[in-house]
Design a protein around this motif. Structure first.
Motif: not given
Length: 72
Positions: A14-15, A67-68
């Motif tokens: 994902t950018w 993403k965390v």
């Protein structure tokens, strides 16, 4: 200098994109300094540069969306 953000998700990666538009009256040194600041502090990388016939310049910067996961 105007800028807007776009997110793109594809196969596994994902950018996040930031499009920076500069008017011909802005000095190239000032624009370069702003792009360097985005790259250094925001972890952006230059993806594409386009110069239009009226002198307007548009720069596409991108970075990978991190993403965390929650640890609680």
């Amino acid at each position: 200098m105007a800028q807007h953000y776009v997110e793109e998700s594809g196969a596994g990666s994902t950018w996040e994109y930031m499009v920076v538009t500069c008017q011909p009256r802005e000095s190239l040194g000032e624009v370069r300094r702003r792009l360097i600041d985005h790259a250094e502090y925001g972890k952006w990388e230059l993806r594409r540069t386009r110069i239009y016939s009226g002198g307007t310049r548009r720069y596409w910067l991108r970075r990978r969306v991190m993403k965390v996961r929650a640890t609680l």
